[in-house]
Design a protein around this motif. Structure first.
Motif, PDB file in Angstrom:
ATOM      1  N   GLY A 159       0.827  -1.195   0.000  1.00 38.05           N
ATOM      2  CA  GLY A 159       0.000   0.000   0.000  1.00 38.05           C
ATOM      3  C   GLY A 159       0.859   1.242   0.000  1.00 38.05           C
ATOM      4  N   PRO A 160       0.321   2.404   0.389  1.00 39.04           N
ATOM      5  CA  PRO A 160      -1.059   2.583   0.829  1.00 39.04           C
ATOM      6  C   PRO A 160      -2.056   2.417  -0.316  1.00 39.04           C
ATOM      7  N   PHE A 161      -3.255   1.992   0.050  1.00 37.74           N
ATOM      8  CA  PHE A 161      -4.299   1.769  -0.935  1.00 37.74           C
ATOM      9  C   PHE A 161      -5.174   3.001  -1.051  1.00 37.74           C
ATOM     10  N   ASP A 162      -5.313   3.422  -2.287  1.00 35.96           N
ATOM     11  CA  ASP A 162      -6.207   4.529  -2.549  1.00 35.96           C
ATOM     12  C   ASP A 162      -7.585   3.909  -2.748  1.00 35.96           C
ATOM     13  N   TYR A 163      -8.452   4.114  -1.780  1.00 33.61           N
ATOM     14  CA  TYR A 163      -9.730   3.405  -1.712  1.00 33.61           C
ATOM     15  C   TYR A 163      -9.461   1.900  -1.492  1.00 33.61           C
ATOM     16  N   VAL A 164     -10.462   1.051  -1.647  1.00 32.84           N
ATOM     17  CA  VAL A 164     -10.321  -0.367  -1.324  1.00 32.84           C
ATOM     18  C   VAL A 164     -10.677  -1.210  -2.543  1.00 32.84           C
TER      19      VAL A 164
END
Lengths: 169, 441
Positions: A159-164
Motif C-alpha cells: 500500500g497505501p491503498f487509494d480506496y479499497v
C-alpha cells in the motif's frame, strides 16, 4: 527463478490451462458471479497475502482470504440495491499472460501454474490499475479444471491503498 | 470563508452547527496542524512494533515525517526523519531494520546516526575540525520534543509544553488501552506486525465523527448487513454448524435504530469520546469460556467479571486514534491535507489469552479493516461524497449537529448523551477543537 515444466507438459495441457485462466478473467470482467463460484472446488479459496513471502493464509492477516461462503457474501453485497459504493458504473478489464505451468501431476492431472495480470478498474469517472502474479492450484475435472487455490500477489502489496478493493482482482 | 483566528473562530463553530470551512479550507487545515497536531500528543506506535535493536517504522505527525525505532539499550525513540546535513529523508521505507551496526545511514553522504539520533560517524571528518564540534546538537537527528508511553502505546508531542501524556489521556483516553491490556491474563498486548494503510479522500474529522455516528451503520452498511445475515442462514443449513463469528460482526452493522439508540456515547475532556459496545462479545462459546478461565486464574473471578463486562466499542483518542478495545484494533489518523487522510490500521494479540480470542480480532481486522473490506468500502464512498459536497462554494455553508443538542448530561467535565443517536460526540470533539484552535488545551 524456479524451473518450469515447459518440456514435460503437452501443448494440449498448456492450452487448456491458458483457456481456463482467460475464462476466469473474463468472468470477473463480465461480473458473471454464478460462473465465478463454479470456478472453485467446494473447498477452494481466493487468497491475496499481505507480503510475497507469506506461505499460508491461516491465522494471519490477509488482504483477501475467502472460501465459497465469504465469496458468496461478497457477491450478495455488491449486487444489493443499497450497495451505494457500487453504483454509477463499476467495471474492470483484465489481461492475463506469461502463463507458466510449474507442475502437472501425472496421476491426477492437477496443475500448479503462475501467470501475470494487469487490471484496469473504472469507478466514479476515474481509472486505476493493478498488476501482479497469479499462482493457481488447479484440480483436474473431466472436461476442465477447478480452482483449489488462487493466490494473488499484487505489486503494490504494502500500500497505501487509494480506496479499497470491492471485488476480486 | 477564509480563516482568521481571532475574528472568525467563533464564527466557525457554534453549539449545534459548524461551518464547512472546518473541513474543506486549506488555511483552517494549516492552522489545525499548528494548533492541534503539532501541540497535542499523537500516537506513534506500540513498543512491540520494534522488538529488536535497529527496528524502525516510519509514520506521520501532521505533515512531519517521523521515525519510531529501538536502540541497543532497548529504549524506543521518536525522531524526525531528516538528515541534519543536507536534509534528506533518512528512512525511505515504511519499515525495516537499520542493519547489523544498528545505525541509520543517510543515503546521500553516508552520515551515520545511532538509533537515538546522535551522530555516530561521517566521512571527511577533517573538514569539520576547528569549525564545529561533531557532538553539536545541530548535527544530530532531531528527536520529537516529547515522548510518552502508556501501557506500551507510544505517543509523541512536537511541543515542549502542554499536559503530560497521562493527564492528557485522562480516564477517557486511558480506557482504550486499559481495556485492551486488561483483557490479557498478563496485562499486556502485542502488536501483529502488519499495517494496512488506506487513503481517505476526506477531512480527518469526518472519519472520527463517523466512528461514533450511530445513525449511519444501518443505512451505509445495509447491503453488507443483509448479505451477512443471509449467509448465516445458508451456512447453518448447509453445514449444520454455527457460522463463524465474523458473519455476526457484519450482520450487526444492520442492527435496527432502537439498538443503536440504547447505546451511550460519552464525551471526555480534550475531545476523547467513547461509544458503548453492542457486539455481545461474551457469548457462551468455548473461546469466551476459555478466556474467562484464563483471566480468573490470573486475577480472580471478581476482577475477571469486571474486565469482561467493560463494554466499549470505540474510543476516540482525539485527534489521532480510533481504538476498538474488545476487538484489539486501532486506526491511527494522519491528516495529509484538508481533503486527504491516511489511516494506519493495526491489530493486537493479548498475551497469554487463548488463541481463539485472537481469531475474532483477526476476523474483524479482515472483514472491516482490510483493503478488501466490505464495510469501509461504503464509508469511504460517503466520506468522499461529504468532502466533495463541503468543497462546493454554494448550496449552504453549515454542517448540522443539531440532533439532541442541549439534552446531554454534563458532570465533572464528562458529557453523556441522552440517546446513542445524539450528535453529542461531534459536538464534544468540536468543543475540544475550538479550544485547541484558540491556542488552549
Amino acid at each position: 527463478m524456479q524451473k518450469d515444466n515447459a518440456m514435460s507438459t503437452s501443448v494440449d495441457v498448456q492450452q487448456a490451462v491458458e483457456h481456463f485462466l482467460y475464462k476466469q478473467a473474463e468472468i470477473l470482467d463480465e461480473r458473471a458471479w454464478d460462473s465465478w463460484l463454479e470456478l472453485f472446488t467446494k473447498d477452494g479459496k481466493y487468497w491475496m497475502p499481505t507480503h510475497p513471502e507469506q506461505i499460508t493464509g491461516e491465522g494471519l492477516p490477509n488482504i483477501f482470504y475467502e472460501d465459497l461462503y465469504l465469496m458468496d457474501m461478497r457477491i450478495r453485497r455488491v449486487e444489493h440495491p443499497y450497495a451505494h459504493s457500487q453504483k454509477a458504473g463499476h467495471r474492470s478489464s483484465h489481461v492475463v499472460s506469461n502463463i507458466i505451468i510449474k507442475s502437472e501431476s501425472k496421476a491426477t492431472g492437477d496443475i500448479v501454474c503462475t501467470s501475470r495480470f494487469q487490471m484496469v478498474e473504472y469507478r466514479l469517472e476515474a481509472q486505476r490499475y493493478f498488476a501482479g502474479k497469479y499462482t493457481h492450484t488447479l484440480k483436474k475435472t473431466d472436461d476442465s479444471y477447478r480452482i483449489l487455490l488462487q493466490r494473488v500477489d499484487i505489486v503494490n502489496v504494502e500500500g497505501p491503498f487509494d480506496y479499497v478493493m470491492q471485488v476480486w482482482l | 470563508m477564509p480563516y482568521d483566528q481571532e475574528q472568525d473562530l467563533s464564527n466557525l463553530v457554534e453549539d449545534d452547527r459548524v461551518h464547512k470551512a472546518c473541513y474543506a479550507d486549506e488555511q483552517v487545515y494549516e492552522q489545525e496542524l499548528k494548533n492541534i497536531f503539532y501541540k497535542s500528543w499523537i500516537y506513534i506506535g506500540h513498543v512491540s512494533q520494534v522488538p529488536n535493536a535497529g527496528d524502525y517504522w516510519t509514520t506521520w505527525i501532521g505533515k512531519e515525517r517521523m521515525i519510531f525505532c529501538r536502540d541497543d539499550n532497548g529504549e524506543v525513540h521518536v525522531l524526525y526523519n531528516r538528515c541534519p546535513h543536507h536534509g534528506a529523508l533518512i528512512c525511505n521505507n515504511h519499515t525495516g531494520n537499520s542493519g547489523n551496526k544498528h545505525a541509520f545511514r543517510c543515503p546521500y553522504h553516508a552520515w551515520q546516526f545511532n538509533m537515538d539520533g546522535s551522530l555516530r560517524n561521517l566521512p571527511m571528518k577533517d573538514g569539520y575540525e576547528g569549525i564545529i564540534d561533531l557532538k553539536d546538537p545541530q548535527l544530530q537527528m532531531k528527536r520529537a520534543e516529547r515522548q510518552g508511553n502508556y501501557r506500551g502505546f507510544v505517543f509523541a508531542s512536537l511541543s515542549e509544553e502542554g499536559p503530560d501524556l497521562e493527564t492528557w489521556l485522562g480516564a477517557g483516553g486511558k480506557s482504550a488501552f486499559d481495556d485492551i491490556c486488561n483483557r490479557s491474563p498478563e496485562g499486556e498486548c502485542e502488536i501483529v506486525a502488519n499495517c494496512f494503510r488506506i487513503i481517505q479522500h476526506s477531512n480527518w474529522k469526518t472519519f472520527l465523527e463517523n466512528q461514533l455516528d450511530a445513525v449511519h451503520p444501518s443505512i451505509t452498511h445495509h447491503s453488507t448487513g443483509d448479505a451477512a445475515s443471509q449467509m448465516q442462514k445458508i451456512y447453518k443449513e448447509e453445514t449444520g454448524d454455527e457460522p463463524p463469528m465474523g458473519y455476526q460482526f457484519l450482520a450487526d452493522f444492520a442492527l435496527p435504530y432502537e439498538v443503536w439508540d440504547s447505546l451511550d456515547t460519552i464525551g471526555h475532556p480534550y475531545g476523547h469520546t467513547q461509544l458503548a459496545g453492542y457486539m455481545g462479545l461474551r457469548p457462551r462459546d468455548p473461546v469466551t469460556m476459555a478466556h474467562e478461565e484464563a483471566l480468573t486464574a490470573a486475577y480472580g473471578e471478581d476482577r475477571m467479571e469486571e474486565i469482561l463486562s467493560t463494554n466499549i466499542h470505540h474510543v476516540l483518542v482525539y485527534p489521532c486514534l480510533s481504538v476498538q478495545p474488545p476487538l484489539q484494533q486501532l486506526r491511527a489518523v494522519r491528516p495529509l491535507a484538508a481533503n486527504k487522510t491516511l489511516t494506519e490500521i493495526w491489530h493486537f494479540k493479548l498475551k497469554g489469552a487463548p488463541e481463539g480470542v485472537y481469531d475474532r480480532s483477526l476476523a474483524y481486522y479482515y472483514l472491516v479493516n482490510s483493503p478488501s473490506t466490505m464495510v469501509n468500502a461504503d464509508d469511504l464512498n460517503n466520506f468522499r461524497a461529504v468532502q466533495d459536497g463541503l468543497s462546493l462554494r454554494g448550496g449552504g455553508d453549515w454542517v448540522s449537529l443539531h440532533r439532541n443538542a442541549g439534552q446531554d448530561t454534563v458532570k465533572d467535565g464528562v458529557t453523556t448523551s441522552v440517546t446513542g443517536m445524539s450528535e453529542q460526540p461531534m459536538r464534544n470533539m468540536f468543543a475540544a477543537w475550538k479550544e485547541y484552535m484558540r491556542g488552549g488545551a
